[in-house]
Design a protein around this motif. Structure first.
Motif, mmCIF file in Angstrom:
data_model
loop_
_atom_site.group_PDB
_atom_site.id
_atom_site.type_symbol
_atom_site.label_atom_id
_atom_site.label_comp_id
_atom_site.label_asym_id
_atom_site.label_seq_id
_atom_site.Cartn_x
_atom_site.Cartn_y
_atom_site.Cartn_z
ATOM 1 N N TYR A 8 -11.946 -27.691 -38.782
ATOM 2 C CA TYR A 8 -11.028 -27.705 -40.170
ATOM 3 C C TYR A 8 -12.690 -28.307 -40.202
ATOM 4 N N GLU A 9 -13.048 -28.675 -39.618
ATOM 5 C CA GLU A 9 -14.654 -29.341 -39.987
ATOM 6 C C GLU A 9 -15.165 -28.222 -40.884
ATOM 7 N N ASP A 26 -1.682 -17.515 -47.427
ATOM 8 C CA ASP A 26 -0.139 -17.245 -46.886
ATOM 9 C C ASP A 26 -0.109 -17.466 -45.254
ATOM 10 N N VAL A 27 1.143 -17.866 -45.150
ATOM 11 C CA VAL A 27 1.790 -18.558 -44.090
ATOM 12 C C VAL A 27 2.464 -18.361 -43.157
ATOM 13 N N GLU A 28 1.689 -16.958 -42.301
ATOM 14 C CA GLU A 28 2.125 -16.061 -41.491
ATOM 15 C C GLU A 28 2.362 -17.839 -40.236
ATOM 16 N N TYR A 29 3.851 -17.213 -39.180
ATOM 17 C CA TYR A 29 4.178 -17.815 -37.557
ATOM 18 C C TYR A 29 4.316 -19.086 -37.505
ATOM 19 N N SER A 30 3.212 -20.090 -38.731
ATOM 20 C CA SER A 30 3.535 -21.504 -38.225
ATOM 21 C C SER A 30 3.417 -22.611 -39.225
ATOM 22 N N VAL A 31 5.253 -23.178 -39.965
ATOM 23 C CA VAL A 31 5.029 -24.006 -40.862
ATOM 24 C C VAL A 31 4.628 -25.217 -40.211
ATOM 25 N N ASP A 32 3.780 -25.589 -38.710
ATOM 26 C CA ASP A 32 3.369 -27.131 -38.702
ATOM 27 C C ASP A 32 1.394 -26.499 -39.132
ATOM 28 N N ARG A 33 1.041 -25.548 -39.257
ATOM 29 C CA ARG A 33 -0.487 -24.754 -39.439
ATOM 30 C C ARG A 33 -0.663 -25.080 -40.633
ATOM 31 N N ALA A 34 0.744 -24.547 -41.355
ATOM 32 C CA ALA A 34 -0.049 -25.069 -43.273
ATOM 33 C C ALA A 34 -0.005 -26.290 -43.369
ATOM 34 N N TYR A 35 1.266 -26.908 -42.877
ATOM 35 C CA TYR A 35 1.036 -28.786 -42.594
ATOM 36 C C TYR A 35 0.291 -29.028 -42.401
ATOM 37 N N ALA A 36 -0.323 -28.740 -41.592
ATOM 38 C CA ALA A 36 -1.827 -29.221 -40.669
ATOM 39 C C ALA A 36 -3.046 -29.074 -41.644
ATOM 40 N N LEU A 37 -3.626 -27.806 -42.267
ATOM 41 C CA LEU A 37 -4.220 -28.196 -43.027
ATOM 42 C C LEU A 37 -3.963 -28.459 -44.622
ATOM 43 N N ALA A 38 -2.961 -28.549 -45.027
ATOM 44 C CA ALA A 38 -2.180 -29.269 -46.279
ATOM 45 C C ALA A 38 -2.894 -30.853 -45.753
ATOM 46 N N PRO A 46 -3.032 -19.953 -42.925
ATOM 47 C CA PRO A 46 -3.667 -21.215 -41.652
ATOM 48 C C PRO A 46 -2.957 -20.685 -40.249
ATOM 49 N N PHE A 47 -2.491 -20.180 -40.215
ATOM 50 C CA PHE A 47 -2.602 -20.219 -38.635
ATOM 51 C C PHE A 47 -3.819 -19.741 -38.332
ATOM 52 N N ALA A 48 -5.111 -19.316 -38.606
ATOM 53 C CA ALA A 48 -5.794 -18.676 -37.704
ATOM 54 C C ALA A 48 -7.145 -20.262 -38.015
ATOM 55 N N TRP A 49 -6.223 -21.693 -38.128
ATOM 56 C CA TRP A 49 -7.221 -22.462 -38.698
ATOM 57 C C TRP A 49 -6.702 -24.132 -37.318
ATOM 58 N N SER A 50 -7.702 -24.682 -36.490
ATOM 59 C CA SER A 50 -6.949 -25.168 -36.161
ATOM 60 C C SER A 50 -8.606 -26.603 -36.278
ATOM 61 N N LYS A 51 -8.367 -27.854 -35.314
ATOM 62 C CA LYS A 51 -9.180 -28.480 -35.185
ATOM 63 C C LYS A 51 -10.614 -27.999 -34.509
ATOM 64 N N ASP A 103 -11.472 -18.236 -30.910
ATOM 65 C CA ASP A 103 -12.166 -17.394 -31.348
ATOM 66 C C ASP A 103 -10.372 -16.867 -31.160
ATOM 67 N N ASN A 104 -10.431 -15.225 -32.211
ATOM 68 C CA ASN A 104 -9.291 -15.134 -32.092
ATOM 69 C C ASN A 104 -8.402 -14.886 -30.402
ATOM 70 N N ARG A 105 -9.018 -14.453 -29.568
ATOM 71 C CA ARG A 105 -7.440 -14.474 -28.597
ATOM 72 C C ARG A 105 -6.951 -15.725 -28.293
ATOM 73 N N ASP A 106 -8.035 -16.670 -28.396
ATOM 74 C CA ASP A 106 -7.422 -18.216 -27.694
ATOM 75 C C ASP A 106 -6.661 -18.784 -29.104
ATOM 76 N N ASN A 107 -6.761 -18.774 -30.178
ATOM 77 C CA ASN A 107 -6.279 -19.041 -31.404
ATOM 78 C C ASN A 107 -4.604 -18.749 -30.967
ATOM 79 N N TYR A 108 -4.709 -17.036 -30.534
ATOM 80 C CA TYR A 108 -3.668 -16.555 -30.497
ATOM 81 C C TYR A 108 -2.394 -17.454 -29.376
ATOM 82 N N ALA A 109 -3.503 -17.767 -28.030
ATOM 83 C CA ALA A 109 -2.571 -18.105 -27.367
ATOM 84 C C ALA A 109 -2.063 -19.733 -27.274
#
Length: 262
Positions: free
Chosen positions: A9-10, A43-55, A208-213, A217-223
């Motif tokens: 997010y930073e 473009d929101v794939e997989y998670s509304v929650d991740r989109a909401y967090a980014l919003a 948004p599913f790619a972004w987090s606090k 990396d790609n693998r751990d993000n999927y996990a």
């Protein structure tokens, strides 16, 4: 010098700061008649929650953008009560909500146009506010070449916002600079100060599913994402089935997230 973790997010806040510094932030409606613009789209794939967090990250910086949600997605249901509440809250915060249209094998462009309008009308009725913008999920070259325009509707890929070329290279003349974080990799450039301020017209796409606090990396993000969906399923079953409560803790303890990321 501060080192930011990619896809944290930073990292995202710094991109927003650069956009705000230009004074050219715009939605699609404003960009349609603007000489200069920077559009931020999701473009929101997989998670509304991740989109909401980014919003919410955007709201904390007095920034709004456009979020496109899928109607035919196996990973989330935008018409569930909870997801409708989240999306309506995003709309109330000033974010634009649109349709992320999945072709689902359609190749007839007239039928594609019909389906886009049909799905937008359904979502408008369900959400109680007009859905007037769309992006296409994994658009084929044929769809991009088609430059779909519908009365009263804006397409994120129409030529005012996107420059289509059969093969983009560093030498390709672009009316609009386009950058996308598809597959956890920035395509066509990273949205740094040079790329955002170096062009009159810019469109940035994130998923948004790619972004987090933390910024994984790609693998751990999927996990972590899969664990979030796993926990969501447990909560859903627990809310519906009284006999599940005796098993809930057992399933929650079966974490899929590596120890280093918990």
């Amino acid at each position: 010098m501060e080192v930011r973790t990619m896809f944290s997010y930073e990292d995202y806040k710094e991109i927003i700061r650069i956009i705000q510094s230009t004074g050219n932030q715009a939605g699609y409606e404003e960009a349609l008649t603007a000489d200069k613009f920077v559009i931020m789209r999701h473009d929101v794939e997989y998670s509304v929650d991740r989109a909401y967090a980014l919003a919410k990250v955007e709201s904390s910086m007095d920034f709004t953008s456009t979020f496109f949600f899928q109607w035919t997605n196996n990973s989330y249901n935008i018409l569930s009560r909870r997801n409708q509440d989240l999306i309506k809250d995003m709309h109330e915060r000033g974010h634009v909500i649109g349709l992320h249209y999945a072709l689902n094998g359609l190749t007839d462009m007239q039928e594609v146009r019909h389906q886009i309008k049909k799905e937008m009308d359904i979502l408008s009725e369900m959400f109680g506010f007009p859905i007037t913008q769309f992006s296409v999920h994994r658009p084929s070259p044929d769809v991009l070449r088609e430059n779909i325009k519908l009365p009263g509707i804006l397409n994120a890929y129409q030529d005012e916002f996107f420059t289509f070329a059969e093969k983009v290279t560093d030498q390709t003349p672009l009316k609009v600079k386009y950058m996308s974080d598809a597959n956890h990799i920035w395509r066509y450039g990273y949205p740094d100060e040079a790329n955002i301020t170096g062009y009159d017209k810019v469109q940035i796409l994130t998923h948004p599913f790619a972004w987090s606090k933390k910024g994984y990396d790609n693998r751990d993000n999927y996990a972590v994402l899969i664990q979030e969906k796993y926990n969501e399923m447990i909560d859903s079953i627990n809310n519906e089935c009284k006999d599940f409560c005796e098993f809930k803790d057992e399933f929650l303890e079966a974490s899929l997230i590596p120890e280093r990321n918990r």
